[in-house]
Design an enzyme around this catalytic site. Structure first.
Site, PDB file in Angstrom:
ATOM      1  N   GLY A 474       0.895  -1.201  -0.081  1.00 39.22           N
ATOM      2  CA  GLY A 474      -0.032  -0.082  -0.070  1.00 39.22           C
ATOM      3  C   GLY A 474       0.738   1.144   0.173  1.00 39.22           C
ATOM      4  N   ALA A 517      11.311   2.767  -0.906  1.00 34.00           N
ATOM      5  CA  ALA A 517      11.470   3.606  -2.071  1.00 34.00           C
ATOM      6  C   ALA A 517      12.893   3.968  -2.527  1.00 34.00           C
ATOM      7  CB  ALA A 517      10.816   4.845  -1.778  1.00 34.00           C
ATOM      8  N   ILE A 639      11.710  13.808  -2.896  1.00 30.10           N
ATOM      9  CA  ILE A 639      10.241  12.878  -2.966  1.00 30.10           C
ATOM     10  C   ILE A 639       9.974  12.263  -4.435  1.00 30.10           C
ATOM     11  CG2 ILE A 639       7.782  13.071  -2.630  1.00 30.10           C
ATOM     12  CD1 ILE A 639       9.448  13.222  -0.197  1.00 30.10           C
ATOM     13  N   LYS A 643       2.587  12.438  -4.754  1.00 27.90           N
ATOM     14  CA  LYS A 643       1.211  12.204  -4.452  1.00 27.90           C
ATOM     15  C   LYS A 643       1.132  11.145  -3.467  1.00 27.90           C
ATOM     16  CE  LYS A 643      -3.080  12.241  -7.458  1.00 27.90           C
ATOM     17  NZ  LYS A 643      -3.234  11.983  -8.930  1.00 27.90           N
ATOM     18  N   GLN A 648       1.307   8.420   2.177  1.00 29.08           N
ATOM     19  CA  GLN A 648       1.994   7.794   3.031  1.00 29.08           C
ATOM     20  C   GLN A 648       2.242   8.612   4.475  1.00 29.08           C
ATOM     21  OE1 GLN A 648       2.378   4.488   2.591  1.00 29.08           O
ATOM     22  NE2 GLN A 648       4.524   4.479   3.097  1.00 29.08           N
ATOM     23  N   LYS A 711      15.017   9.645   0.869  1.00 28.68           N
ATOM     24  CA  LYS A 711      14.619   9.032   2.402  1.00 28.68           C
ATOM     25  C   LYS A 711      13.219   8.353   2.256  1.00 28.68           C
ATOM     26  CE  LYS A 711      17.671  12.625   4.700  1.00 28.68           C
ATOM     27  NZ  LYS A 711      17.606  13.551   5.557  1.00 28.68           N
ATOM     28  N   GLY A 712      12.987   7.324   2.973  1.00 31.64           N
ATOM     29  CA  GLY A 712      11.712   6.851   2.836  1.00 31.64           C
ATOM     30  C   GLY A 712      10.722   7.812   3.688  1.00 31.64           C
ATOM     31  N   GLY A 714       7.407   6.240   4.729  1.00 28.59           N
ATOM     32  CA  GLY A 714       6.502   5.136   5.435  1.00 28.59           C
ATOM     33  C   GLY A 714       5.984   5.507   6.860  1.00 28.59           C
ATOM     34  N   GLU A 715       7.298   5.844   7.759  1.00 26.34           N
ATOM     35  CA  GLU A 715       7.120   5.928   9.067  1.00 26.34           C
ATOM     36  C   GLU A 715       6.839   7.259   9.593  1.00 26.34           C
ATOM     37  OE1 GLU A 715       8.444   1.961   7.974  1.00 26.34           O
ATOM     38  OE2 GLU A 715       8.032   2.335  10.084  1.00 26.34           O
TER      39      GLU A 715
END
Ligand code: FES
Ligand code: FES
Lengths: 750, 179
Positions: A474, A517, A639, A643, A648, A711-712, A714-715
């Site tokens: 997701g 990513a 990024i 979107k 996230q 850098k990710g 998700g968190e």
């Protein structure tokens, strides 16, 4: 649908999620949705005691039901390996992994103790309700506050765990200071509760092979685990997870449903599906319960003089799960004296595990509650307080960051939010009969990078496929892959097909830790660059060498053509290049170097940061809290897709609001069972709980952090969000609630 | 030693009571415009019928207890949690699932708006959200963002796509409302 455009898609374009259409039309098939011939439905029977032994399982009534094929228990199950090492998956923690149906021992409440296999779901469910079990109980303890008496520093560390490092003399500095606070904070157990139930369909192929559709974040981890436990040769086990209905960490380690489905398939030599019930989703991995004791002291100007940040989290009796809880506050704030101790304590539950931003969601959030208390004690605006104690370097490791645009995040977030309208005194802002509160917190997470491999295949018409074994839970991995591939070869994203979720594809780590990513993006780029190099070699076969032996840096790739930068009129199509060299496809599998040019450099810290601003409105008569607005400014370098990246962050913020106000597993310690094990009573945010959320990505160029400068994300959205909300509740009401979630009873009695 | 207490009393029963439940009853349903005939046992929910027998797996199971909305479908245009419906009780009904909303390759306006607003992440709650939104539009009670949020609250999204879902629905509502 938007008509395919010929414009090349670029990194940074806000393109639609490439798997969006499959998902909005119901065509995306998840683990429990794969058809199989002669499928058996497995229904899991759960123990009703928390600790002890099974004396007898009475399954005669269940077996008498027509349609029931087998009742699998520890008594009749196929042979299983004896030693722990066979059960250790790639992400295991120190200890002895749980083995379902291994023997008569019960280690936690709702432990799976039998599986009824039947030709229909309804029969399996009904027959399971007829099974009676005799137990011999032993004394259990599920109460973490009791377990804390035996808390300990884990000796054998899990991989990736970073123990806190002390500096200066925090105890003496704290003792000497005049302005100080100390408080204990509590976070209850959280269950991941992805909307998709944990499920597995094992397709018995009949030739010794199995294809396993599993709800997992790491198909190769599951493949390795099933091979080791059940004695399959790895090439006979193929694990697929093309679509995963959320996981948030619950699919990092193989869950017991995949073990049970495979065990049953092996026993009966048939295809088997096991789907857990929502109740059973509260019987396995969870975010550990935590207590954190924070003591802070400042000098009269508000500069931190001491940080003491001790924390303990819960684990099971059989494994030592640990997470990085204490380090965040020590890394983020400049302060010469800091100490922390991290301990774990055992309860009779399943082993806790990683859940969205493990460690930071707990440790940074609770620390940021203390920071707000300190700012008030020092009589300094909470934003000003954070700027006074800002650290440009990682204050715990004394290492520079590859980038840290947190200052800009504070500034842009505050401006957008309107922090300056805030009057500092608690209870000083109102809107009609509601009290208004504005709060702030800081977030921090790691910018992880993992090496992985990607396979790329180009056709003469410009169709490009990129594939790896990783997962999209997701998070937008499909989209990131397709977008980076399109960018590298100058194609519109419609020309790219991304494939994921198959253990037979090139090696990839599990989707987790916000690493995907950056990692998959780099691997896709490397593979697609190698495709481009081959295209150039092929182009040189064209008569007269129209590109004159140009190298990759001398050309641009766009619209399926290679053109010279110096003379764009000189160009040839991918198809012409390939046919000149007699190629029907160009295929490459490649893995990027570990980090971009990091060898020989001094160690640097790689982190994302965020500033979260929350507005709450509190109806004091009813104790109702509404989170009316969140502004989150995120510093996460480049990024890839604003979107999907924004989504996230939104998701993390929503979970953070749930952490502040809703989520809490409630256990009846007399029977050792989570009692609110359903979505009616274990509250998570619903539509009506979520109002405005604004996401800002702060400009933070960082070519060093990972090969793509990514850098990710998700968190980072969850880290600190609950603190911003709870700090806002204090500002609104003057009440400090230190035990999450802030339910209305706590506001009414305190 | 003690005896197990039933974990889930709703499923407990005696072996003899099963006989009736296993007697197949003929029904027909119009699913996404196609007439379908079944001989099904009374204990089969509409959700399980769709997923396990019709292989229309776009309708999701998130709780099986009416608590999450993932299983939302439209029966005669009204949104309903299909996990709470015994299929035999709806003989003759018109059922629309997520698979029946698009017009061939042309997405339904809600589907299109969900894609454009990125109103989904894992996609598991999405079919239920979309069917529920269509039901909401059919009801005609919602016009403001607050009303949409309130009346969509039976559809949980653990990925937290709520703001985008509400924006997607509002866009379709606004277009629908336009002259
Ligand atoms: S599956 Fe029907 S409401 Fe959750
Ligand atoms: S998109 Fe994942 S649950 Fe809603």
């Amino acid at each position: 649908m938007t008509s395919p455009t010929l414009t090349p898609t670029r990194i940074g374009d806000p393109v639609d999620r490439v798997d969006g259409v499959a998902k909005v039309t119901g065509q995306a098939r998840y683990a429990a949705e794969q058809p199989a011939d002669r499928l058996l439905y497995g229904w899991v029977v759960s123990s009703s005691i928390a600790k002890g032994r099974i004396v007898a399982i009475h399954d005669e009534d269940a077996r008498a039901i027509s349609g029931v094929v087998e009742v699998m228990t520890h008594v009749n199950r196929p042979q299983l390996p004896r030693f722990d090492h066979s059960y250790k998956d790639a992400l295991c923690v120190p200890g002895s992994p749980f083995r379902a149906l291994y023997d008569e021992r019960i280690l936690f409440n709702a432990q799976p103790i039998a599986v009824v296999l039947a030709d229909s779901l309804e029969v399996a469910r009904y027959a399971a309700s007829l099974i009676e079990v005799d137990y011999e109980r032993e004394t259990h303890n599920t109460d973490f506050t009791v377990a804390l008496a035996d808390r300990f520093v884990p000796q054998d560390k899990r991989s990736g765990f970073e123990a806190p490092k002390n500096r200066g003399d925090a105890q003496s500095a704290y003792g000497a200071a005049r302005c100080k606070i100390a408080a204990d904070f509590h976070l209850p157990t959280h269950y991941h509760n992805p909307m998709e139930l944990h499920a597995t369909t094992v397709v018995w192929e009949g030739d010794g092979r199995i294809t396993v559709y599993d709800k997992t974040q790491g198909p190769q981890n599951v493949q390795g685990y099933l091979s080791a436990v059940f004695g399959f040769s790895p090439e006979h086990v193929r694990v697929k997870n093309p679509y995963v209905g959320g996981a948030f960490g619950s699919g990092l380690r193989p869950q017991y449903q995949v073990y049970l489905a495979t065990l049953a398939a092996k026993m009966l030599e048939r295809s088997v599906r096991v789907v857990l019930t929502r109740q059973q989703m509260f019987s396995h991995v969870h975010r550990p319960e935590a207590v954190q004791s924070v003591a802070l002291a400042t000098d009269p100007s508000g500069r931190l003089q001491a940080i003491i940040n001790d924390a303990a989290t819960s684990t099971s009796r059989f494994e030592d799960y640990m997470e990085t809880v204490c380090d965040w506050g020590l890394m983020n704030y400049a302060c010469e004296n800091a100490s922390a101790e991290y301990t774990i304590a055992r309860v009779d539950t399943y082993t806790s595990g990683d859940m969205r931003a493990p460690g930071a969601a707990t440790g940074m959030t609770l620390f940021e509650l203390a920071v707000d208390e300190m700012a008030y004690a020092a009589n300094i605006d909470p934003l000003e307080f954070r700027l006074i104690n800002y650290s440009d370097k990682n204050a715990m490791d004394d290492t520079p960051f590859t980038s840290k645009a947190l200052r800009e995040a504070y500034a842009q977030g505050a401006a957008k939010f309107g922090w300056s309208r805030r009057t500092p005194a608690p209870r000083s802002m109102k809107d009609g009969r509601e009290l208004v509160g504005l709060g702030l917190a800081t977030g921090m997470w790691d910018a992880l990078f993992r090496q992985m491999a990607v396979h790329a295949r180009l056709l003469p018409n410009g169709d490009l496929e990129v594939a790896t074994a990783g997962s999209d839970i997701g998070t937008g991995t499909y989209t990131v892959m397709a977008q980076v591939a399109a960018d590298t070869l100058g194609l519109p994203i419609e020309k790219v097909t991304a494939t994921l979720g198959d253990s037979s594809l090139p090696e990839s780590p599990a989707e987790g830790g916000s690493s995907m990513a950056a990692s998959v993006g780099a691997a896709v780029q490397v593979a697609c660059r190698a495709v481009a190099e081959k295209l150039l070699v092929a182009a040189d076969q064209i008569e007269g060498q129209p590109l004159g032996g140009a190298r990759l840096e001398d050309v641009t790739l766009a619209h399926g053509r290679i053109a010279l930068k110096s003379d764009p009129a000189r160009s040839i199509s991918f198809g012409d290049a390939m046919s000149a060299a007699g190629l029907e496809t160009i295929e490459v599998e490649d893995t990027p170097a570990s980090r971009s040019g990091s060898s020989g450099q001094s160690r640097k810290s790689r982190n994302t940061h965020s500033a979260i601003f929350a507005e709450v409105k509190v109806d004091e008569e009813l104790g109702v809290v509404r989170v009316t607005r969140i502004v989150i400014a995120v510093a996460a370098a480049r990024i890839i897709n604003p979107k999907t990246a924004r989504s996230q962050i939104l998701g993390g913020v929503v979970m953070g609001i749930g952490m502040a106000l809703h989520e809490e597993a409630l256990t009846d310690h007399r029977i050792g069972r989570c009692m609110n094990r359903n979505l009616g009573e274990y509250h998570i945010p619903a539509h009506a709980d979520i109002r405005d959320i604004e996401v800002i990505f702060v400009d933070e160029p960082d070519p060093e952090v990972t090969p793509l400068g990514v850098k990710g994300v998700g968190e980072i959205g969850i880290v600190g969000t609950a603190a911003a909300v709870i700090n806002a509740i204090f500002h609104a009401t003057g009440k400090r609630v230190r035990s999450l979630p802030v339910t209305l009873d706590k506001l009414l009695d305190s | 030693m003690d005896t197990r207490v039933h974990d889930d009393p709703s499923h407990a029963g005696t072996a003899s009571s099963v006989a009736g439940a296993r007697e197949a009853i003929p029904i027909s349903l119009i699913i996404n415009g196609r007439q379908r005939h079944f001989a099904i046992e009374p204990w089969v929910t509409l959700l399980d019928l769709l997923r396990e027998q019709e292989h229309l797996t776009g309708t999701k199971k998130g709780c099986d207890h009416g608590q999450c909305g993932a299983c939302t479908v439209l029966i005669e245009g009204k949104r309903i949690n299909s996990c709470l419906v015994l299929a035999v009780s709806r003989d003759g009904a018109q059922v629309t699932t997520i698979e029946g909303l698009a017009d061939g390759d042309r997405l339904h306006p809600l589907q299109q708006a969900f894609v454009e607003h990125d109103a989904l992440q894992c996609g598991y709650c999405t079919p239920g959200q979309i069917c529920s939104a269509q039901g909401l539009i059919n009801e005609g009670h919602a016009s403001s963002g607050n009303e949409v949020r309130e009346l969509m609250s039976g559809n949980l999204c653990r990925c937290g796509a709520y703001t985008n879902i509400a924006a997607a629905i509002m866009e379709v509502l606004d277009k629908d409302g336009a002259p």
